[in-house]
Scaffold this active site. Structure first.
Site, short mmCIF file in Angstrom:
data_model
loop_
_atom_site.label_atom_id
_atom_site.label_comp_id
_atom_site.label_asym_id
_atom_site.label_seq_id
_atom_site.Cartn_x
_atom_site.Cartn_y
_atom_site.Cartn_z
N PHE A 138 0.85 -1.19 0.00
CA PHE A 138 0.00 0.00 0.00
C PHE A 138 0.88 1.23 0.00
O PHE A 138 1.73 1.40 0.87
CB PHE A 138 -0.95 0.03 1.21
CG PHE A 138 -1.92 1.17 1.12
CD1 PHE A 138 -3.04 1.09 0.31
CD2 PHE A 138 -1.69 2.36 1.81
CE1 PHE A 138 -3.92 2.17 0.19
CE2 PHE A 138 -2.56 3.44 1.70
CZ PHE A 138 -3.69 3.34 0.88
N ASP A 223 9.19 2.44 1.90
CA ASP A 223 8.02 3.22 2.29
C ASP A 223 7.73 2.90 3.76
O ASP A 223 7.16 1.86 4.09
CB ASP A 223 6.83 2.86 1.40
CG ASP A 223 5.58 3.68 1.74
OD1 ASP A 223 5.62 4.43 2.74
OD2 ASP A 223 4.58 3.56 1.02
N LYS A 252 2.51 9.36 8.36
CA LYS A 252 1.58 9.14 9.47
C LYS A 252 1.98 9.71 10.84
O LYS A 252 1.40 10.69 11.28
CB LYS A 252 1.27 7.65 9.55
CG LYS A 252 0.46 7.21 8.33
CD LYS A 252 -0.18 5.87 8.49
CE LYS A 252 -1.20 5.61 7.41
NZ LYS A 252 -0.74 4.88 6.24
C1 LIG Z 1 -0.98 5.17 4.81
C2 LIG Z 1 0.12 4.83 3.89
C3 LIG Z 1 0.39 5.59 2.74
C4 LIG Z 1 -0.50 6.73 2.30
O1 LIG Z 1 -0.53 7.77 3.20
P1 LIG Z 1 -1.65 8.93 3.07
O2 LIG Z 1 -1.23 9.92 4.10
O3 LIG Z 1 -2.97 8.29 3.32
O4 LIG Z 1 -1.55 9.45 1.69
C5 LIG Z 1 1.49 5.27 1.98
N1 LIG Z 1 2.30 4.25 2.31
C6 LIG Z 1 2.06 3.48 3.40
C7 LIG Z 1 3.02 2.39 3.73
C8 LIG Z 1 0.97 3.73 4.21
O5 LIG Z 1 0.73 2.96 5.28
#
Ligand SMILES: *Cc1c(COP(=O)(O)O)cnc(C)c1O
Length: 400
Positions: A138, A223, A252
């Site tokens: 994700f 990420d 986050k």
């Molecule tokens: C939540 C998440 C995103 C996206 O973040 P947003 O602030 O919702 O755009 C990207 N990568 C990972 C691993 C995430 O958990």
């Protein structure tokens, strides 16, 4: 407004992008939130790993108050001290050298994708643009980030998708090796796939990926929007693996509840961006950076991560005991305080509902995987209270 009024007006005025629970939350403190009807909940969702310091941490609140009265926004046409201070804090505590600030995880991923492509074009020529990502990953919801996301259900209806992404099974080094081609410029992975089911990268896999990237001249983008900044009990999740990425994305937990994202890179990689190549109007604004400096300072403070690991160990012990008692709990996995419990029989949503009725908020991925992402400041007593509620919910579900 009453809870019912809020829900009715959401139904009337908001786009239907979220499947929401019939709760309107109005106030939070530490690991607890209150709904508009006055009910209290133990919050093991934490705004989806955002509220790592709990709700309304006093030092984050104070940093925001002070900065709001001084300078809230001024544009990146000018230098901003809080932005510089936050960048220095992140660089001095990581293996990366430079930071680009934005406002969300998806934007951090976008910056990483653009940087990797620009770097590859300068270094290897015009044909190197492809980024390999993992299935069940994700990376966010903007068009490029959602394309990088290895879950077809998120792509449906939004075609045509941007070109230049390719997917491989997670934790399968040979599949990755086979997927590398003449157009590949980077590999992007989450050390722990959060949204995709709390899947932890095997140590040999991530180290093998790093080696493969070095051999093939590819950038490794990690990420850590969800797994970074203390969530796994280390400053960054990749520290568990003894490797460093070329580009690292954060978001986050970064702002302690305030929206902010960041892409960090090694000097040589960061050099691919020149003035004008990438930008964000709000990115790294003084208010967001002041909140983030307070939040990151707390996470990196002496003893904080040791405590996270202690509580995480206690939580895992309690969940293991639950697994012994309830055969329906098939597997418990995770790293630090990013924990998943896989259930059988499609009862995840039902168990979540029963937890919610008993005053515990948890998250459910798909039909079966419960995800626990409590604040990193959670106490063993709060973990015990949560596990007791979960235990009661499982017992009740077993009786049906
Ligand atoms: C939540 C998440 C995103 C996206 O973040 P947003 O602030 O919702 O755009 C990207 N990568 C990972 C691993 C995430 O958990």
């Amino acid at each position: 407004m009453t809870q019912e009024e809020i829900i009715a007006q959401a139904d009337r005025y908001l786009m239907r992008t979220y499947g929401r629970f019939p709760l309107a939350l109005v106030r939070g403190e530490g690991a607890y939130v209150w709904d508009a009807a006055g009910n209290r909940y133990l919050d093991f969702v934490s705004g989806l790993a955002v509220n790592s310091l709990g709700h309304c941490h006093p030092q984050v609140v104070e940093a925001i108050r002070a900065q709001a009265g001084l300078l809230m926004h001024c544009s990146n046409l000018y230098h901003i001290e809080p932005q510089v201070r936050l960048a220095r804090l992140l660089v001095e505590n990581s293996a990366l050298d430079r930071v680009f600030f934005c406002n969300s995880g998806a934007e951090a991923v976008e910056a990483a994708i653009k940087l990797a492509r620009k770097h590859a074009k300068q270094r290897h020529g015009p044909d190197r643009f492809e980024i390999i990502t993992a299935l069940k990953s994700f990376h966010g919801r903007t068009l490029a980030a959602v394309t990088a996301t290895g879950q077809p259900r998120y792509h449906q209806g939004f075609e045509p998708l941007p070109a230049g992404f390719r997917y491989v099974p997670f934790n399968d080094l040979e599949a990755l090796r086979a997927a590398v081609g003449e157009h590949t410029c980077a590999v992007m992975l989450e050390p722990v796939q959060g949204e995709g089911g709390v899947n932890v990268a095997h140590p040999d896999y991530l180290r093998g990926v790093r080696r493969l990237c070095d051999e093939q001249g590819l950038l490794l983008i990690l990420d850590e929007v969800q797994a970074g900044l203390g969530r796994t009990g280390r400053r960054f999740a990749h520290e568990h693996y003894g490797i460093t990425p070329d580009i690292l994305t954060l978001a986050k937990a970064l702002g302690g509840g305030f929206p902010i994202g960041a892409a960090l890179a090694r000097e040589e990689v960061a050099a691919a961006f020149s003035p004008g190549d990438h930008a964000s109007t709000f990115g790294g604004n003084p208010l967001a950076c002041a909140a983030a400096e307070a939040a990151v300072g707390l996470i990196f403070a002496d003893g904080f991560l040791e405590q996270v690991l202690r509580v995480a160990g206690h939580f895992r012990t309690r969940l293991a005991a639950l697994q012994d008692r309830f055969p329906v709990v098939r597997e418990v996995r995770g790293l630090g305080l990013l924990i998943g419990a896989e259930l059988s029989a499609g009862i995840g949503k039902a168990v979540l509902g029963r937890c919610q009725e008993r005053g515990l908020l948890i998250n459910c991925i798909g039909e079966d995987i419960l995800r626990f992402i409590p604040p990193l400041t959670v106490t063993e007593t709060e973990v015990d209270a949560a596990v007791d509620i979960l235990s009661a919910a499982l017992a009740e579900e077993g009786e049906e």
